[in-house]
Design an enzyme around this catalytic site. Structure first.
Site, mmCIF file in Angstrom:
data_model
loop_
_atom_site.group_PDB
_atom_site.id
_atom_site.type_symbol
_atom_site.label_atom_id
_atom_site.label_comp_id
_atom_site.label_asym_id
_atom_site.label_seq_id
_atom_site.Cartn_x
_atom_site.Cartn_y
_atom_site.Cartn_z
ATOM 1 N N ARG A 1 0.831 -1.199 0.000
ATOM 2 C CA ARG A 1 0.000 0.000 0.000
ATOM 3 C C ARG A 1 0.875 1.262 0.000
ATOM 4 O O ARG A 1 0.503 2.280 -0.535
ATOM 5 C CB ARG A 1 -0.933 -0.009 1.213
ATOM 6 C CG ARG A 1 -2.223 0.717 0.943
ATOM 7 C CD ARG A 1 -3.332 0.319 1.862
ATOM 8 N NE ARG A 1 -2.903 0.142 3.245
ATOM 9 C CZ ARG A 1 -3.719 -0.228 4.215
ATOM 10 N NH1 ARG A 1 -4.977 -0.463 3.948
ATOM 11 N NH2 ARG A 1 -3.278 -0.379 5.445
ATOM 12 N N LYS B 1 -7.348 -15.562 8.772
ATOM 13 C CA LYS B 1 -8.396 -16.323 9.477
ATOM 14 C C LYS B 1 -9.763 -15.658 9.400
ATOM 15 O O LYS B 1 -10.786 -16.335 9.336
ATOM 16 C CB LYS B 1 -8.023 -16.594 10.938
ATOM 17 C CG LYS B 1 -7.533 -15.402 11.737
ATOM 18 C CD LYS B 1 -6.029 -15.270 11.647
ATOM 19 C CE LYS B 1 -5.541 -13.914 12.049
ATOM 20 N NZ LYS B 1 -4.608 -13.883 13.114
ATOM 21 N N GLU C 1 -2.087 -22.736 6.897
ATOM 22 C CA GLU C 1 -1.571 -23.161 8.208
ATOM 23 C C GLU C 1 -1.348 -21.983 9.155
ATOM 24 O O GLU C 1 -1.560 -22.098 10.367
ATOM 25 C CB GLU C 1 -0.256 -23.936 8.021
ATOM 26 C CG GLU C 1 0.353 -24.459 9.305
ATOM 27 C CD GLU C 1 -0.585 -25.416 10.034
ATOM 28 O OE1 GLU C 1 -1.144 -24.991 11.054
ATOM 29 O OE2 GLU C 1 -0.766 -26.564 9.594
ATOM 30 N N ILE D 1 2.493 -23.011 14.845
ATOM 31 C CA ILE D 1 2.213 -24.388 15.280
ATOM 32 C C ILE D 1 1.551 -25.177 14.148
ATOM 33 O O ILE D 1 0.505 -24.766 13.631
ATOM 34 C CB ILE D 1 1.275 -24.418 16.504
ATOM 35 C CG1 ILE D 1 1.813 -23.533 17.622
ATOM 36 C CG2 ILE D 1 1.069 -25.847 16.988
ATOM 37 C CD1 ILE D 1 0.846 -23.361 18.782
ATOM 38 N N GLY E 1 4.161 -6.919 17.277
ATOM 39 C CA GLY E 1 3.633 -7.491 16.015
ATOM 40 C C GLY E 1 2.674 -8.639 16.229
ATOM 41 O O GLY E 1 2.388 -9.389 15.294
ATOM 42 N N GLU F 1 -3.708 -7.807 15.823
ATOM 43 C CA GLU F 1 -4.275 -7.521 14.510
ATOM 44 C C GLU F 1 -4.204 -6.013 14.258
ATOM 45 O O GLU F 1 -4.035 -5.222 15.196
ATOM 46 C CB GLU F 1 -5.730 -7.992 14.455
ATOM 47 C CG GLU F 1 -5.889 -9.492 14.562
ATOM 48 C CD GLU F 1 -5.139 -10.255 13.484
ATOM 49 O OE1 GLU F 1 -5.422 -10.067 12.295
ATOM 50 O OE2 GLU F 1 -4.243 -11.047 13.826
ATOM 51 N N LYS G 1 -10.689 -18.481 14.444
ATOM 52 C CA LYS G 1 -9.839 -19.681 14.479
ATOM 53 C C LYS G 1 -10.650 -20.890 14.950
ATOM 54 O O LYS G 1 -10.473 -22.004 14.434
ATOM 55 C CB LYS G 1 -8.640 -19.426 15.398
ATOM 56 C CG LYS G 1 -7.656 -18.422 14.790
ATOM 57 C CD LYS G 1 -6.710 -17.871 15.843
ATOM 58 C CE LYS G 1 -5.652 -16.973 15.227
ATOM 59 N NZ LYS G 1 -4.909 -16.198 16.220
HETATM 60 N N1 NAD Z 1 1.002 -10.726 12.922
HETATM 61 C C1 NAD Z 1 0.750 -11.976 13.308
HETATM 62 O O1 NAD Z 1 1.251 -12.445 14.335
HETATM 63 C C2 NAD Z 1 -0.140 -12.868 12.483
HETATM 64 C C3 NAD Z 1 -0.208 -14.233 12.805
HETATM 65 C C4 NAD Z 1 -1.041 -15.073 12.060
HETATM 66 C C5 NAD Z 1 -1.792 -14.547 11.032
HETATM 67 N N2 NAD Z 1 -1.718 -13.225 10.755
HETATM 68 C C6 NAD Z 1 -2.510 -12.739 9.628
HETATM 69 O O2 NAD Z 1 -1.615 -12.388 8.581
HETATM 70 C C7 NAD Z 1 -2.166 -11.335 7.815
HETATM 71 C C8 NAD Z 1 -1.169 -10.177 7.802
HETATM 72 O O3 NAD Z 1 -0.958 -9.770 9.130
HETATM 73 P P1 NAD Z 1 0.207 -8.748 9.519
HETATM 74 O O4 NAD Z 1 0.376 -8.875 10.989
HETATM 75 O O5 NAD Z 1 1.385 -8.923 8.631
HETATM 76 O O6 NAD Z 1 -0.533 -7.364 9.201
HETATM 77 P P2 NAD Z 1 0.116 -5.979 8.813
HETATM 78 O O7 NAD Z 1 -0.923 -4.945 9.016
HETATM 79 O O8 NAD Z 1 1.446 -5.813 9.465
HETATM 80 O O9 NAD Z 1 0.386 -6.182 7.248
HETATM 81 C C9 NAD Z 1 -0.586 -6.099 6.254
HETATM 82 C C10 NAD Z 1 0.001 -5.263 5.136
HETATM 83 O O10 NAD Z 1 -0.855 -5.298 4.020
HETATM 84 C C11 NAD Z 1 -0.822 -3.998 3.413
HETATM 85 N N3 NAD Z 1 -2.030 -3.848 2.600
HETATM 86 C C12 NAD Z 1 -3.295 -3.609 3.000
HETATM 87 N N4 NAD Z 1 -4.117 -3.530 1.931
HETATM 88 C C13 NAD Z 1 -3.345 -3.747 0.842
HETATM 89 C C14 NAD Z 1 -3.607 -3.788 -0.552
HETATM 90 N N5 NAD Z 1 -4.836 -3.597 -1.028
HETATM 91 N N6 NAD Z 1 -2.583 -4.031 -1.390
HETATM 92 C C15 NAD Z 1 -1.343 -4.234 -0.910
HETATM 93 N N7 NAD Z 1 -1.016 -4.192 0.395
HETATM 94 C C16 NAD Z 1 -2.017 -3.955 1.255
HETATM 95 C C17 NAD Z 1 -0.749 -3.044 4.587
HETATM 96 O O11 NAD Z 1 -0.232 -1.797 4.181
HETATM 97 C C18 NAD Z 1 0.182 -3.788 5.538
HETATM 98 O O12 NAD Z 1 1.538 -3.427 5.344
HETATM 99 C C19 NAD Z 1 -3.520 -11.025 8.462
HETATM 100 O O13 NAD Z 1 -4.518 -11.786 7.820
HETATM 101 C C20 NAD Z 1 -3.344 -11.520 9.888
HETATM 102 O O14 NAD Z 1 -4.561 -11.843 10.495
HETATM 103 C C21 NAD Z 1 -0.911 -12.378 11.452
HETATM 104 N N1 HSE Z 2 -3.419 -11.387 16.394
HETATM 105 C C1 HSE Z 2 -3.214 -12.782 16.354
HETATM 106 C C2 HSE Z 2 -2.120 -13.148 15.397
HETATM 107 C C3 HSE Z 2 -1.948 -14.640 15.229
HETATM 108 O O1 HSE Z 2 -3.027 -15.189 14.550
HETATM 109 C C4 HSE Z 2 -2.864 -13.271 17.752
HETATM 110 O O2 HSE Z 2 -2.541 -12.440 18.599
HETATM 111 O O3 HSE Z 2 -2.924 -14.460 17.994
HETATM 112 NA NA NA Z 3 -0.600 -22.938 12.492
#
Ligand code: NAD
Ligand code: HSE
Ligand code: NA
Length: 430
Positions: free
Chosen positions: A48, A107, A131, A138, A189, A192, A207
């Site tokens: 973005r 999720k 996953e 995990i 980090g 959400e 989940k």
């Molecule tokens: N952070 C965690 O611990 C974790 C763990 C498991 C799952 N997730 C999942 O992973 C995914 C990403 O999470 P994250 O923590 O990296 O979030 P984040 O907010 O750090 O990253 C998402 C990125 O996507 C970009 N973005 C948004 N809309 C966009 C678009 N239209 N085009 C291009 N880029 C775009 C944002 O600018 C941002 O940099 C989410 O679905 C989240 O639920 C995160």
């Molecule tokens: N926000 C989520 C990221 C992992 O899915 C958590 O804290 O568990």
């Molecule tokens: Na997992």
């Protein structure tokens, strides 16, 4: 034998998780190629904010046009790490329609429309792997979908949100305030983009929906999951929990009814005994128990959130999908053949810890006990502490249905001698 034509990967989103996926793809390129049997090339990264410095990612790969990237036609795997419902859903759909398989950590989207996305993937003969969507690093989705595919899973219970476990752990162990602990979880980090999803239990509920669907081979949507967040858990609740040798965790619990004809899925804070393995799950770690007919009880434990741990799960899926691409196969699709109904929360049976503020005078205890008896809720223990004509009464029940408990509490609130219901918390893991 190593194939020379590289597999092309499009990365959508380069935030906490996406940046780690890009880093590991680069640093582990040779090992990944050897394990897959072909080199894997980062062919484009949709972001973005294009002006942000992104170490290790060539500037020419960066684009703000995610739709054009997934429509290119030469992309083998789209890795969706944007999060949220739209545009993620449209981008994934377009990716399938243009010949790519998909790996996602989303999720929220999978809980809302996993069935629809699986249907498109199957129609297009492509893979959909996720996953990372449940319990971060995990391995849990794959064991449920593949390793336990010959068994019958009856229960999945665990801590599936790292942010809330981090906050509850801090509140319990250091006495930290809620906001301070949440800010720290966000900075690390774990949270959400909108941490309401974490603290109000939406993330854990998503989940739970995914887990219940896969574990019981049925369809469970986010709306089917009973949900309570952890924003109302107080220091007084922790003190009460300690008083009965427990701590408090936000749990996700998915169960198959004893007669096998229905399932339940719920997320709420609960007291668990300190001796229970879930009580010692600290920080942003997750732990999930799976109970099945033949295997008995299995426990999965590890980092549930954070950039690198989540990227580990994404990379594992990427390798699996790339291997499938090379062999011309696809992995297991949705398996929702049982079509079991999801029962309402009122039918769930568990134990309860209820803290009441009552008048400290003769007959009050008997009155309260009568209300419990009238609703068929059996009392296990009662503890009373007096203070200036008022008393705090803590009742722990034996197993009762949620509906009976709610009826009891409503009737208690109507008693003149009950000044207030200070807290109600379920007791699990005994
Ligand atoms: N952070 C965690 O611990 C974790 C763990 C498991 C799952 N997730 C999942 O992973 C995914 C990403 O999470 P994250 O923590 O990296 O979030 P984040 O907010 O750090 O990253 C998402 C990125 O996507 C970009 N973005 C948004 N809309 C966009 C678009 N239209 N085009 C291009 N880029 C775009 C944002 O600018 C941002 O940099 C989410 O679905 C989240 O639920 C995160
Ligand atoms: N926000 C989520 C990221 C992992 O899915 C958590 O804290 O568990
Ligand atoms: Na997992």
């Amino acid at each position: 034998m190593m194939r020379t034509r590289p597999l092309k990967v499009a990365l959508l989103g380069c935030g906490v998780v996406g940046s780690e996926v890009a880093r590991i793809m680069t640093t582990h390129a040779a090992d990944l190629a050897a394990r897959i049997g072909a080199p894997v090339e980062l062919a484009g990264v949709a972001v973005r904010r294009p002006d942000k410095v992104r170490e290790g990612i060539p500037a020419e790969l960066i684009t703000t046009d995610a739709t054009a990237l997934v429509k290119r036609g030469d992309i083998d795997v789209v890795v969706e790490l944007i999060g949220g419902i739209e545009p993620a859903r449209s981008l994934i759909t377009t990716a399938f329609e243009h010949g790519a398989s998909v790996v996602s950590a989303n999720k929220a989207l999978l809980a809302q429309d996993g069935a629809g996305l699986h249907a498109i993937a199957e129609e297009q003969n492509k893979d959909l792997y996720y996953e990372a969507a449940v319990a971060g690093a995990i391995p849990l989705i794959r064991p449920l979908r593949e390793s336990l595919a010959g068994d019958k899973v009856n229960r999945v219970l665990g801590i599936v949100n790292g942010t809330t476990n981090f906050i509850l752990d801090k509140m319990d162990s250091t006495g930290a305030g809620y906001q301070e602990a949440l800010d720290e979880a966000s900075a690390l980090g774990y949270a959400e983009a909108d941490p309401t999803a974490d603290v109000e239990g939406f993330d854990a509920a998503a989940k739970a929906a995914i887990l219940a669907g896969i574990a019981f081979h049925t369809r469970v949507r986010l709306d089917d999951v009973y949900r309570e967040g952890m924003t109302e858990v107080t220091a007084a609740d922790f003190a009460s929990a300690k008083g009965m040798g427990c701590t408090i965790k936000l749990l996700a619990i998915c169960e198959r009814a004893a007669d096998g004809g229905s399932v339940t899925a719920r997320v709420h804070p609960a007291m668990i005994p300190l001796a229970h393995p879930l009580a010692s799950v600290r920080g942003a770690y997750n732990a999930v128990f799976v109970e099945s007919d033949a295997a008995g009880q299995l426990m999965f434990y590890g980092p549930g959130a954070g950039g690198a741990p989540t990227a580990s799960a994404v990379l594992g899926d990427l390798v699996a999908v790339c291997r499938n691409r090379i062999s011309g196969a696809t992995g297991p699709g949705a398996s929702a053949y049982t079509q079991l109904p999801v029962s309402p929360m009122g039918e769930v049976v568990t134990r309860y810890h209820i803290s009441l503020d009552v008048a400290d005078k003769p007959g009050v205890l008997a009155q309260v006990a009568t209300v419990f008896a009238e609703h068929g809720v059996s009392i296990d223990t009662v503890r009373q502490q007096g203070k200036d004509g008022e008393a705090s009464l803590v009742v722990v029940t034996h197993h009762a249905s949620d509906a009976s408990l709610n009826g009891t509490v409503e009737a208690l609130r109507n008693l003149d001698t009950v000044r207030g219901v200070a807290s109600i918390m379920r007791v699990e893991g005994e």
